[in-house]
Design a protein around this motif. Structure first.
Motif, PDB file in Angstrom:
ATOM      1  N   ARG A 119       7.092  -5.686  -6.704  1.00  0.00           N
ATOM      2  CA  ARG A 119       7.558  -3.657  -6.507  1.00  0.00           C
ATOM      3  C   ARG A 119       6.992  -3.264  -8.258  1.00  0.00           C
ATOM      4  N   ARG A 120       7.233  -4.055  -9.712  1.00  0.00           N
ATOM      5  CA  ARG A 120       7.095  -3.404 -10.822  1.00  0.00           C
ATOM      6  C   ARG A 120       5.991  -2.735 -10.532  1.00  0.00           C
ATOM      7  N   SER A 121       4.656  -3.410 -10.290  1.00  0.00           N
ATOM      8  CA  SER A 121       3.410  -3.273 -10.326  1.00  0.00           C
ATOM      9  C   SER A 121       2.912  -2.391  -9.452  1.00  0.00           C
ATOM     10  N   VAL A 122       3.421  -2.157  -8.450  1.00  0.00           N
ATOM     11  CA  VAL A 122       2.920  -1.515  -7.368  1.00  0.00           C
ATOM     12  C   VAL A 122       4.228   0.215  -7.862  1.00  0.00           C
ATOM     13  N   GLN A 123       4.654  -0.189  -8.178  1.00  0.00           N
ATOM     14  CA  GLN A 123       5.533   1.079  -8.627  1.00  0.00           C
ATOM     15  C   GLN A 123       4.220   2.400  -9.338  1.00  0.00           C
ATOM     16  N   THR A 124       3.813   1.089 -11.144  1.00  0.00           N
ATOM     17  CA  THR A 124       3.347   1.979 -11.860  1.00  0.00           C
ATOM     18  C   THR A 124       1.848   2.331 -11.601  1.00  0.00           C
ATOM     19  N   TYR A 125       1.223   2.315  -9.884  1.00  0.00           N
ATOM     20  CA  TYR A 125       0.227   2.278  -9.550  1.00  0.00           C
ATOM     21  C   TYR A 125       0.354   3.726  -9.435  1.00  0.00           C
ATOM     22  N   PHE A 126       1.510   4.066  -9.254  1.00  0.00           N
ATOM     23  CA  PHE A 126       1.899   6.216  -8.604  1.00  0.00           C
ATOM     24  C   PHE A 126       1.519   6.734  -9.806  1.00  0.00           C
ATOM     25  N   GLU A 127       2.247   5.999 -11.045  1.00  0.00           N
ATOM     26  CA  GLU A 127       2.428   6.697 -12.525  1.00  0.00           C
ATOM     27  C   GLU A 127       0.714   7.289 -13.042  1.00  0.00           C
ATOM     28  N   LEU A 128      -0.862   6.024 -12.255  1.00  0.00           N
ATOM     29  CA  LEU A 128      -1.973   6.714 -12.583  1.00  0.00           C
ATOM     30  C   LEU A 128      -3.063   7.363 -11.568  1.00  0.00           C
ATOM     31  N   GLU A 129      -2.046   7.231 -10.702  1.00  0.00           N
ATOM     32  CA  GLU A 129      -3.083   7.719  -9.369  1.00  0.00           C
ATOM     33  C   GLU A 129      -2.645   8.318  -8.566  1.00  0.00           C
ATOM     34  N   ASP A 130      -2.455   9.296  -7.250  1.00  0.00           N
ATOM     35  CA  ASP A 130      -2.070   9.577  -6.845  1.00  0.00           C
ATOM     36  C   ASP A 130      -2.695   9.813  -4.983  1.00  0.00           C
ATOM     37  N   PRO A 131      -2.208   8.529  -4.782  1.00  0.00           N
ATOM     38  CA  PRO A 131      -3.002   7.828  -3.425  1.00  0.00           C
ATOM     39  C   PRO A 131      -3.196   9.293  -2.398  1.00  0.00           C
ATOM     40  N   ARG A 132      -2.258   9.696  -2.521  1.00  0.00           N
ATOM     41  CA  ARG A 132      -2.239  10.620  -1.207  1.00  0.00           C
ATOM     42  C   ARG A 132      -3.492  11.573  -1.203  1.00  0.00           C
ATOM     43  N   ARG A 133      -4.122  12.363  -2.479  1.00  0.00           N
ATOM     44  CA  ARG A 133      -5.189  13.217  -3.284  1.00  0.00           C
ATOM     45  C   ARG A 133      -6.243  11.651  -2.991  1.00  0.00           C
ATOM     46  N   LEU A 134      -6.324  10.632  -2.612  1.00  0.00           N
ATOM     47  CA  LEU A 134      -7.646  10.097  -2.568  1.00  0.00           C
ATOM     48  C   LEU A 134      -8.054   9.671  -0.984  1.00  0.00           C
ATOM     49  N   GLU A 135      -9.281   8.887  -0.351  1.00  0.00           N
ATOM     50  CA  GLU A 135      -9.421   8.922   0.918  1.00  0.00           C
ATOM     51  C   GLU A 135     -10.785   7.894   0.108  1.00  0.00           C
ATOM     52  N   PRO A 136     -10.245   6.818  -0.036  1.00  0.00           N
ATOM     53  CA  PRO A 136     -11.251   6.204  -0.320  1.00  0.00           C
ATOM     54  C   PRO A 136     -12.345   5.607   0.718  1.00  0.00           C
ATOM     55  N   ALA A 137     -13.853   4.791   0.100  1.00  0.00           N
ATOM     56  CA  ALA A 137     -14.860   4.711   1.041  1.00  0.00           C
ATOM     57  C   ALA A 137     -14.740   3.833   1.803  1.00  0.00           C
ATOM     58  N   GLU A 138     -14.434   2.948   0.684  1.00  0.00           N
ATOM     59  CA  GLU A 138     -14.468   1.987   0.674  1.00  0.00           C
ATOM     60  C   GLU A 138     -13.289   0.668   0.437  1.00  0.00           C
ATOM     61  N   ARG A 139     -12.643   0.140   0.565  1.00  0.00           N
ATOM     62  CA  ARG A 139     -11.632  -1.121   0.029  1.00  0.00           C
ATOM     63  C   ARG A 139     -11.795  -1.991   0.778  1.00  0.00           C
ATOM     64  N   GLU A 140     -11.794  -3.225  -0.798  1.00  0.00           N
ATOM     65  CA  GLU A 140     -12.580  -4.760  -0.904  1.00  0.00           C
ATOM     66  C   GLU A 140     -13.532  -5.116   0.175  1.00  0.00           C
ATOM     67  N   SER A 141     -14.157  -4.516  -0.277  1.00  0.00           N
ATOM     68  CA  SER A 141     -15.688  -3.963  -0.286  1.00  0.00           C
ATOM     69  C   SER A 141     -16.412  -5.689  -0.242  1.00  0.00           C
ATOM     70  N   TYR A 142     -17.170  -6.031   0.239  1.00  0.00           N
ATOM     71  CA  TYR A 142     -18.417  -7.507  -0.118  1.00  0.00           C
ATOM     72  C   TYR A 142     -19.669  -6.585  -0.365  1.00  0.00           C
ATOM     73  N   VAL A 143     -19.936  -6.712  -1.227  1.00  0.00           N
ATOM     74  CA  VAL A 143     -21.120  -5.899  -2.060  1.00  0.00           C
ATOM     75  C   VAL A 143     -22.337  -7.267  -2.663  1.00  0.00           C
ATOM     76  N   GLU A 144     -23.478  -7.895  -2.081  1.00  0.00           N
ATOM     77  CA  GLU A 144     -24.841  -8.665  -2.173  1.00  0.00           C
ATOM     78  C   GLU A 144     -25.820  -8.163  -2.789  1.00  0.00           C
TER      79      GLU A 144
END
Ligand code: SF4
Length: 285
Positions: A119-144
């Motif tokens: 939970r601490r790691s997850v909370q740290t994420y919010f100190e670095l980014e605001d996910p409410r302002r992001l819409e990722p194009a891809e997540r966990e994306s396999y590339v080759e």
């Protein structure tokens, strides 16, 4: 695509989308070989099991929470919501792999304390980014991509963001602390590897590579250019040639260094007084 995840470079000859492939490399395995050729052999050729690492499992859990967070409507992506997702995500992981709990017992780890660290790691994420302002194009994306040398490069990118102007940002989450100078180049090599794959497969040089370290709340950013990616391609090809040379000779030298402290195979390593098992297919009769 049917190449197996840990195939030695020589063993892969399956066509990928009609293109002949002679070998495959991911950034992790390339990094293993750079760290220590014998470690690469133990992991890829011998495929020796390694004990459950509670830190590695924490990384998997935190990645999953951050991936799933973006399934929620933007306004629901709050620290409280993310913290509430930790326990159910752990239960899902246990259902998929019940042996995980035994691994914790063997490591003498307390699951309750470990969940607090997650939970601490997850909370740290919010100190670095605001996910409410992001819409990722891809997540966990396999590339080759397949290079001219018929080497398949592949991997999973945690997140790809694409701006309205078409600028591409590659994002990777690390549950540990940011590396010292000695290991920073290795972390960036992984990101350049992904950038190379995207450039070769999509024709776009990513504008930014971003590593988010949740262990100490730091972000490492790098702006790559084409020359960086050409240099990365040369390096990857050189690593592959070196791997093939080891495969041909059967000579996988240990390279003792600081990472030996975390190596699961010290007992079999000649650098630590051990004896490796015979190479598969080379046993004495
Ligand atoms: S203990 Fe060190 S030298 Fe030996 S295989 Fe592991 S990383 Fe390589």
């Amino acid at each position: 695509m049917t190449v197996t995840p840990n195939s030695p470079a020589e063993a892969v000859s399956t066509p990928v989308d009609g293109v002949e492939v002679l070998g495959a490399l991911s950034p992790s395995r390339a990094g293993d070989f750079l760290t220590c050729p014998l470690l690469y052999r133990f992991r890829v050729i011998d495929q020796l099991p390694e004990p459950t690492s509670v830190d590695a499992v924490r990384g998997t859990l935190v990645h999953k929470v951050l991936e799933d967070l973006f399934d929620l409507p933007a306004t629901h992506r709050t620290p409280e919501q993310a913290a509430a997702m930790v326990e159910p995500t752990w239960q899902q992981m246990l259902e998929a792999e019940p042996g995980l709990a035994e691994g914790f017992e063997a490591a003498g780890a307390e699951i309750a304390e470990w969940l607090v660290a997650c939970r601490r790691s997850v909370q740290t994420y919010f100190e670095l980014e605001d996910p409410r302002r992001l819409e990722p194009a891809e997540r966990e994306s396999y590339v080759e991509t397949v290079l001219d040398s018929k080497l398949l490069l592949r991997g999973f990118i945690d997140r790809v963001d694409i701006s309205p102007e078409g600028l591409v940002r590659i994002v990777d989450y690390k549950s540990g602390r940011s590396p010292g100078e000695m290991f920073e180049a290795r972390a960036l090599f992984q990101m350049k590897f992904y950038a190379l794959v995207l450039w070769r497969s999509r024709g776009v040089v990513p504008s930014l590579l971003q590593l988010i370290y949740l262990g100490n709340g730091e972000v490492l950013r790098y702006v790559p250019d084409e020359a960086d990616l050409v240099a990365c391609e040369r390096k990857v090809e050189a690593i592959w040639r070196a791997i093939r040379a080891c495969e041909e000779s059967g000579d996988w030298q240990p390279r003792r260094g600081p990472l030996c402290a975390w190596c699961a195979h010290q007992a079999l390593c000649p650098a630590w007084g051990g004896t490796p098992p015979p190479l598969p297919g080379r046993e004495l009769t």
